[in-house]
Design a protein around this motif. Sequence first.
Motif, PDB file in Angstrom:
ATOM      1  N   LEU A 159       1.184  -1.302  -0.328  1.00  0.00           N
ATOM      2  CA  LEU A 159      -0.361  -0.056  -0.069  1.00  0.00           C
ATOM      3  C   LEU A 159       0.598   1.173   0.278  1.00  0.00           C
ATOM      4  O   LEU A 159       2.006   1.306   0.352  1.00  0.00           O
ATOM      5  N   SER A 160      -0.114   2.155  -0.778  1.00  0.00           N
ATOM      6  CA  SER A 160       0.985   3.211  -0.583  1.00  0.00           C
ATOM      7  C   SER A 160       1.068   4.324   0.473  1.00  0.00           C
ATOM      8  O   SER A 160       0.025   3.515   1.901  1.00  0.00           O
ATOM      9  N   LEU A 161       1.682   5.242   0.943  1.00  0.00           N
ATOM     10  CA  LEU A 161       0.866   6.092   2.702  1.00  0.00           C
ATOM     11  C   LEU A 161      -0.332   6.535   2.627  1.00  0.00           C
ATOM     12  O   LEU A 161      -0.329   6.944   3.466  1.00  0.00           O
ATOM     13  N   ASP A 162       0.127   6.948   0.991  1.00  0.00           N
ATOM     14  CA  ASP A 162      -1.604   7.327   1.376  1.00  0.00           C
ATOM     15  C   ASP A 162      -2.800   6.777   1.629  1.00  0.00           C
ATOM     16  O   ASP A 162      -3.825   6.679   2.372  1.00  0.00           O
ATOM     17  N   GLU A 163      -2.759   5.607   1.306  1.00  0.00           N
ATOM     18  CA  GLU A 163      -3.745   4.450   1.236  1.00  0.00           C
ATOM     19  C   GLU A 163      -3.500   3.740   2.675  1.00  0.00           C
ATOM     20  O   GLU A 163      -4.740   3.753   3.505  1.00  0.00           O
ATOM     21  N   ALA A 164      -2.333   4.218   3.587  1.00  0.00           N
ATOM     22  CA  ALA A 164      -2.580   2.896   4.768  1.00  0.00           C
ATOM     23  C   ALA A 164      -2.685   4.068   5.770  1.00  0.00           C
ATOM     24  O   ALA A 164      -3.329   4.238   6.749  1.00  0.00           O
ATOM     25  N   ARG A 165      -2.734   5.530   5.796  1.00  0.00           N
ATOM     26  CA  ARG A 165      -3.308   6.977   6.063  1.00  0.00           C
ATOM     27  C   ARG A 165      -4.410   6.296   6.108  1.00  0.00           C
ATOM     28  O   ARG A 165      -5.287   6.371   7.429  1.00  0.00           O
ATOM     29  N   ASP A 166      -5.150   6.220   5.071  1.00  0.00           N
ATOM     30  CA  ASP A 166      -7.100   6.541   5.037  1.00  0.00           C
ATOM     31  C   ASP A 166      -7.431   5.178   6.312  1.00  0.00           C
ATOM     32  O   ASP A 166      -7.827   5.130   6.620  1.00  0.00           O
TER      33      ASP A 166
END
Length: 270
Positions: free
Chosen positions: A58-65
Amino acid sequence: MRIGELAALLGVSTRTVRHYHHQGVLPEPARRANGYREYGMRDALALARVRRLVQLGLSLDEARDVIADDRDRELPEILAQIDADLARQEHEIRARRARLAELIGKAEAGVLGPDDTVSPELAAYLRQVDAPRSGASAWDHDLLVLVDSMGQADAEDPSWATFATLAADPELAARGDDFYRRLDELAGADPADPRVTALAAELAGFTAEHLLNGDATATAGWDMTAVEPFLDELAPGQAEVVRQAVRRIAEHVGATGADRREAPPTRPVR
């Protein structure tokens, strides 16, 4: 605990922790009266989740969600989910090790064949099918193995069970052998040969009758772009049979998609 202790606990650098804070992926605790930020169990779990999600791709943006969603849940619920994830991983590892032990045993006995390394479902199907040795059947075999290899390594493909059921029926198996024979006969034929359209229509009809089952079917599953790169291995007349058959199947799927399940991956029919 302090940031250095948190980083050491999870095997990362303090720079990584600060980067996650800066990106908004990892919540940053408020400073206490002594001027230091104190991290607790929930922070350690959040960091562990971030690291795990990043490792999974996962990207950091996806992980953030994902982490933002965790903030709305209680700690016991988060721990229970982590435990369930570990249980799933344990099951997958055991299944892979059992499969590996089987392959090691065959290798030591000197009976490990090239088809034994594909998924167990496809390996069982290939053992069951006694296809005639021909150019068409060899191409079909190689395409099935390629499609299987392009899928997820641990994912079961229920369509192989359907193929095996067909192969176990003597009448249907004989019909599949006849398809191969007729496709071989088109090795030197022109794409406009009337036998091309006739065979394509029968293949499409066979697929619609025996393989497209369920409540919904996805037209995208029968897109020519999935198989077109491999048609160079066939003669022009043979390749045209596949093109026409797939187009007919896509049209059938499009007309009945509301009443059928998602279609199996595009592959020639045995």
